[in-house]
Scaffold this motif. Structure first.
Motif, PDB file in Angstrom:
ATOM      1  N   ASN A  34      -8.799   7.435   5.675  1.00 26.81           N
ATOM      2  CA  ASN A  34      -8.512   8.331   6.798  1.00 26.81           C
ATOM      3  C   ASN A  34      -7.085   8.143   7.323  1.00 26.81           C
ATOM      4  O   ASN A  34      -6.414   9.110   7.694  1.00 26.81           O
ATOM      5  CB  ASN A  34      -9.527   8.123   7.924  1.00 26.81           C
ATOM      6  N   ARG A  35      -6.590   6.909   7.336  1.00 26.39           N
ATOM      7  CA  ARG A  35      -5.208   6.652   7.753  1.00 26.39           C
ATOM      8  C   ARG A  35      -4.229   7.289   6.779  1.00 26.39           C
ATOM      9  O   ARG A  35      -3.212   7.879   7.172  1.00 26.39           O
ATOM     10  CB  ARG A  35      -4.936   5.157   7.861  1.00 26.39           C
ATOM     11  N   ALA A  36      -4.542   7.153   5.478  1.00 27.12           N
ATOM     12  CA  ALA A  36      -3.665   7.746   4.469  1.00 27.12           C
ATOM     13  C   ALA A  36      -3.602   9.255   4.634  1.00 27.12           C
ATOM     14  O   ALA A  36      -2.525   9.871   4.535  1.00 27.12           O
ATOM     15  CB  ALA A  36      -4.161   7.374   3.075  1.00 27.12           C
ATOM     16  N   LEU A  39       1.837   1.794   2.837  1.00 24.19           N
ATOM     17  CA  LEU A  39       1.482   3.211   2.706  1.00 24.19           C
ATOM     18  C   LEU A  39       2.554   4.149   3.253  1.00 24.19           C
ATOM     19  O   LEU A  39       2.951   5.118   2.592  1.00 24.19           O
ATOM     20  CB  LEU A  39       0.160   3.494   3.414  1.00 24.19           C
ATOM     21  N   GLN A  40       3.021   3.880   4.469  1.00 23.75           N
ATOM     22  CA  GLN A  40       4.001   4.784   5.080  1.00 23.75           C
ATOM     23  C   GLN A  40       5.275   4.836   4.257  1.00 23.75           C
ATOM     24  O   GLN A  40       5.848   5.922   4.035  1.00 23.75           O
ATOM     25  CB  GLN A  40       4.312   4.322   6.512  1.00 23.75           C
ATOM     26  N   ARG A  41       5.730   3.700   3.765  1.00 23.14           N
ATOM     27  CA  ARG A  41       6.946   3.648   2.949  1.00 23.14           C
ATOM     28  C   ARG A  41       6.767   4.468   1.670  1.00 23.14           C
ATOM     29  O   ARG A  41       7.665   5.227   1.278  1.00 23.14           O
ATOM     30  CB  ARG A  41       7.280   2.194   2.618  1.00 23.14           C
ATOM     31  N   ILE A  42       5.611   4.320   1.029  1.00 20.50           N
ATOM     32  CA  ILE A  42       5.334   5.062  -0.199  1.00 20.50           C
ATOM     33  C   ILE A  42       5.313   6.565   0.074  1.00 20.50           C
ATOM     34  O   ILE A  42       5.886   7.371  -0.684  1.00 20.50           O
ATOM     35  CB  ILE A  42       3.989   4.607  -0.801  1.00 20.50           C
ATOM     36  N   HIS A  43       4.667   6.939   1.156  1.00 20.69           N
ATOM     37  CA  HIS A  43       4.594   8.359   1.519  1.00 20.69           C
ATOM     38  C   HIS A  43       5.981   8.934   1.767  1.00 20.69           C
ATOM     39  O   HIS A  43       6.348   9.990   1.223  1.00 20.69           O
ATOM     40  CB  HIS A  43       3.727   8.531   2.771  1.00 20.69           C
ATOM     41  N   ASP A  44       6.779   8.237   2.568  1.00 23.96           N
ATOM     42  CA  ASP A  44       8.089   8.751   2.955  1.00 23.96           C
ATOM     43  C   ASP A  44       9.026   8.845   1.754  1.00 23.96           C
ATOM     44  O   ASP A  44       9.824   9.795   1.646  1.00 23.96           O
ATOM     45  CB  ASP A  44       8.706   7.864   4.034  1.00 23.96           C
ATOM     46  N   ALA A  45       8.919   7.875   0.841  1.00 22.23           N
ATOM     47  CA  ALA A  45       9.767   7.905  -0.353  1.00 22.23           C
ATOM     48  C   ALA A  45       9.446   9.119  -1.212  1.00 22.23           C
ATOM     49  O   ALA A  45      10.343   9.777  -1.761  1.00 22.23           O
ATOM     50  CB  ALA A  45       9.590   6.616  -1.153  1.00 22.23           C
ATOM     51  N   PRO A  60       2.886  13.643  -2.051  1.00 20.85           N
ATOM     52  CA  PRO A  60       2.187  12.381  -2.341  1.00 20.85           C
ATOM     53  C   PRO A  60       0.667  12.542  -2.265  1.00 20.85           C
ATOM     54  O   PRO A  60       0.142  13.178  -1.352  1.00 20.85           O
ATOM     55  CB  PRO A  60       2.695  11.434  -1.267  1.00 20.85           C
ATOM     56  N   ALA A  61      -0.013  11.955  -3.258  1.00 18.79           N
ATOM     57  CA  ALA A  61      -1.477  12.025  -3.312  1.00 18.79           C
ATOM     58  C   ALA A  61      -2.051  10.649  -3.638  1.00 18.79           C
ATOM     59  O   ALA A  61      -1.376   9.796  -4.230  1.00 18.79           O
ATOM     60  CB  ALA A  61      -1.925  13.036  -4.358  1.00 18.79           C
ATOM     61  N   ILE A  62      -3.292  10.453  -3.240  1.00 18.01           N
ATOM     62  CA  ILE A  62      -4.062   9.244  -3.589  1.00 18.01           C
ATOM     63  C   ILE A  62      -5.335   9.700  -4.280  1.00 18.01           C
ATOM     64  O   ILE A  62      -5.998  10.647  -3.830  1.00 18.01           O
ATOM     65  CB  ILE A  62      -4.399   8.413  -2.341  1.00 18.01           C
ATOM     66  N   ASP A  68       2.194  14.194  -6.783  1.00 15.40           N
ATOM     67  CA  ASP A  68       2.593  12.890  -7.318  1.00 15.40           C
ATOM     68  C   ASP A  68       1.522  11.886  -6.903  1.00 15.40           C
ATOM     69  O   ASP A  68       1.371  11.605  -5.699  1.00 15.40           O
ATOM     70  CB  ASP A  68       3.960  12.463  -6.759  1.00 15.40           C
ATOM     71  N   ILE A  69       0.760  11.385  -7.877  1.00 14.81           N
ATOM     72  CA  ILE A  69      -0.279  10.401  -7.555  1.00 14.81           C
ATOM     73  C   ILE A  69       0.417   9.066  -7.328  1.00 14.81           C
ATOM     74  O   ILE A  69       0.794   8.360  -8.272  1.00 14.81           O
ATOM     75  CB  ILE A  69      -1.335  10.308  -8.668  1.00 14.81           C
ATOM     76  N   THR A  70       0.617   8.750  -6.076  1.00 13.03           N
ATOM     77  CA  THR A  70       1.324   7.516  -5.724  1.00 13.03           C
ATOM     78  C   THR A  70       0.417   6.300  -5.818  1.00 13.03           C
ATOM     79  O   THR A  70       0.902   5.175  -5.976  1.00 13.03           O
ATOM     80  CB  THR A  70       1.876   7.617  -4.294  1.00 13.03           C
TER      81      THR A  70
END
Length: 552
Positions: free
Chosen positions: A174-176, A110-116, A124-126, A257-259
């Motif tokens: 909640n973490r996301a 998750l963190q890697r996806i967010h930071d990228a 970034p969105a889910i 951006d729906i990651t």
């Protein structure tokens, strides 16, 4: 001449018996089976299945090749830790452990996806579905609805905010959100259910969902109309059109951006407009939808190969995707019986009717030969036939009336009213056996209070050979009720106070072959359940197809 005719019949029987026959577990009680073979050899349910999600494989798979719906229910119960109450175990189960594993894998990146996304100047969105993605519907689907969806009952559950969270998903979402992802909800629930759904999510611990970032479907009433950003090929939008075009709106109009897109249905995920899609397990219902025109996403398609034990135990070892989806099973069964969706079988032509015709065509010469030989040898030959789905066809009751949820009171109404048609081709088999010298004997799990009307029903639909007594001996057996004179007969002894089907039926067959039961030679035993056939006391056993219920 008599010797030569008998020789020809015996030779024909040997030729037919040497071939592989459908469900033909051959017993050796009177010398027809292979020496040293158990009478129950081969009488075990199938465990490997090929099933298309749309039900089309009901046109190509035999009845034994369709997952039995009762076994599917038991497998689902095992998977959710349901002890038989229709309520999932909320502490530990194969489902909870699988969800924990899925969430752990997704959390790791998750963190890697967010930071990228942030590095590329994106927001970034889910996107998450509701039912069985964030809110857990098992108890409603099973304990309340018994796998028969009721929109009015569903709305009660929604408005009452009764749903617990899907295991492991509260922490994940909640973490996301805390990492910086914007969280969107996108559900097939309607606008009238939006407020209660968001409140339910908040009540069970989600902190990221808000009314303005939660998409529900329009009702077409008042202000609840189809939004301008959705255009559909027909008047009624498909699930994929609604969800994919809403994701397109989130990305292209709202600038996100729906990651990651998460859902429990393939239709939650199809249609694009997401960098990654995650399918959560859910064998309790299936909501199919055509993909967007011109879009091909073969990886977002249901599994077609399954391993399933009849007793439901494979729910402890198979993943959720490895369990046959119950809605797909229902559709497959409907296709097999030629049911157009009404719950009524086609009585003229269907894969089931054709399979039954084929089975009887293969079995009739064998039965005729056995009966003829037995008659000439003065062995008093007989065939034993079960009732439900062996001689009388219950599909319309099981599906149209009961929706695969057995109701003994309703079943008794059908029995007393003699509503059942004959099982396809089985009147011909009974007639051939009778003409060839066999007594036709009935042995059913129906009870003594249902005996007379069952025989009347049988005779009315084409079984004149079946009666309560023949030649001074009982020839139709029903189960005792324990009331008045209807008591367990002395020739049956059981391991516990409640006899199993196999104890009742196998010991009744042994009685039929005994002096007190008429000293018949049961040359063939036909049934649609393995429990009709297990336990011996028959030269041959023939399993007829029936995926609509399982009586172990």
């Amino acid at each position: 001449m008599r010797r030569s005719v008998l020789s020809v019949v015996a030779t024909s029987a040997a030729i037919v018996l040497s071939s592989t026959v459908f469900g033909g577990g051959v017993a050796s009680a009177h010398g027809w089976g292979s020496p040293g073979h158990s009478p129950d050899t081969g009488l075990t349910p199938r465990t490997h299945f090929t099933m298309a999600a749309d039900g089309s494989s009901g046109a190509t798979q035999g009845g034994e090749g369709i997952p039995n719906i009762d076994s599917v229910k038991k497998t689902i119960a095992t998977y959710y830790g349901d002890p038989g109450t229709g309520l999932a175990n909320r502490t530990d189960s194969p489902y909870i452990r699988e969800m924990r594993s899925i969430v752990a894998r997704q959390s790791a990146g998750l963190q890697r996806i967010h930071d990228a996304a942030v590095r590329h100047g994106e927001k970034p969105a889910i996107v998450l579905d509701a039912d069985d993605t964030t809110l857990w519907t098992y108890d409603m689907e099973v304990a309340d609805m018994h796998f028969v969806f009721d929109p009015a009952r569903q709305d009660e559950w929604v408005q009452d905010e009764r749903f617990p969270a899907v295991p492991s998903m509260v922490g994940f979402v909640n973490r996301a959100s805390a990492m910086g992802f914007t969280v969107f909800g996108l559900t097939g629930r309607n606008d009238d259910q939006k407020a209660a759904t968001v409140q339910n999510l908040t009540k069970v611990g989600y902190t990221a969902f808000t009314q303005d970032r939660f998409f529900t479907k329009w009702t077409g009433v008042g202000a609840s109309q189809k939004p301008a950003y959705i255009s559909c090929a027909a008047a009624s939008c498909t699930t994929v059109e609604y969800k994919a075009l809403t994701r397109k709106h989130i990305e292209q109009d709202l600038g996100y951006d729906i990651t990651l897109n998460i859902g429990d249905q393939w239709s939650d995920l199809q249609g694009g407009y997401a960098d990654r899609s995650v399918k959560l397990p859910n064998p309790t219902y299936y909501l199919p939808s055509a993909d967007l025109p011109g879009v091909s996403e073969p990886r977002l398609s249901p599994r077609t190969q399954f391993t399933m034990a009849a007793d439901g135990s494979s729910g402890a070892t198979q993943s959720g995707e490895g369990i046959p989806n119950i809605d797909s099973v229902k559709k497959t069964i409907a296709t097999y019986y030629g049911d157009p969706g009404t719950g009524l079988a086609n009585r003229t032509d269907s894969p089931y009717i054709r399979e039954m015709r084929s089975i009887v065509a293969r079995q009739a010469p064998v039965v005729a030969a056995q009966c003829s030989i037995g008659r000439h040898q003065h062995r008093n030959p007989a065939i034993v036939l079960d009732a439900d789905d062996t001689t009388l066809w219950t599909y319309d009751m099981e599906v149209a009336a009961m929706h695969f949820v057995f109701d003994p009171a309703l079943q008794d109404e059908w029995v007393q009213d003699e509503r059942f048609p004959a099982t396809p081709s089985m009147t011909s088999l009974a007639a051939i056996a009778s003409r060839s010298g066999c007594t036709v004997i009935g042995l059913t799990g129906r009870n003594d209070d249902q005996k007379a009307v069952t025989i009347e029903n049988l005779q009315r639909v084409g079984y004149p050979q079946i009666s309560a007594e023949q030649h001074g001996t009982q020839t139709y057996y029903t189960k005792w009720t324990g009331v008045g004179t209807s008591q367990q007969p002395s020739y049956i002894t059981c391991a516990t106070a409640k006899c199993t089907t196999v104890e009742y039926k196998s010991q009744t067959r042994a009685h039929i072959e005994s002096r007190s039961g008429g000293r018949y030679d049961i040359v063939a035993n036909f049934g649609d359940q393995y429990s009709d056939l297990l336990g011996g006391s028959a030269d041959r056993s023939v399993k007829l197809p029936n995926p609509t219920y399982y009586l172990p």
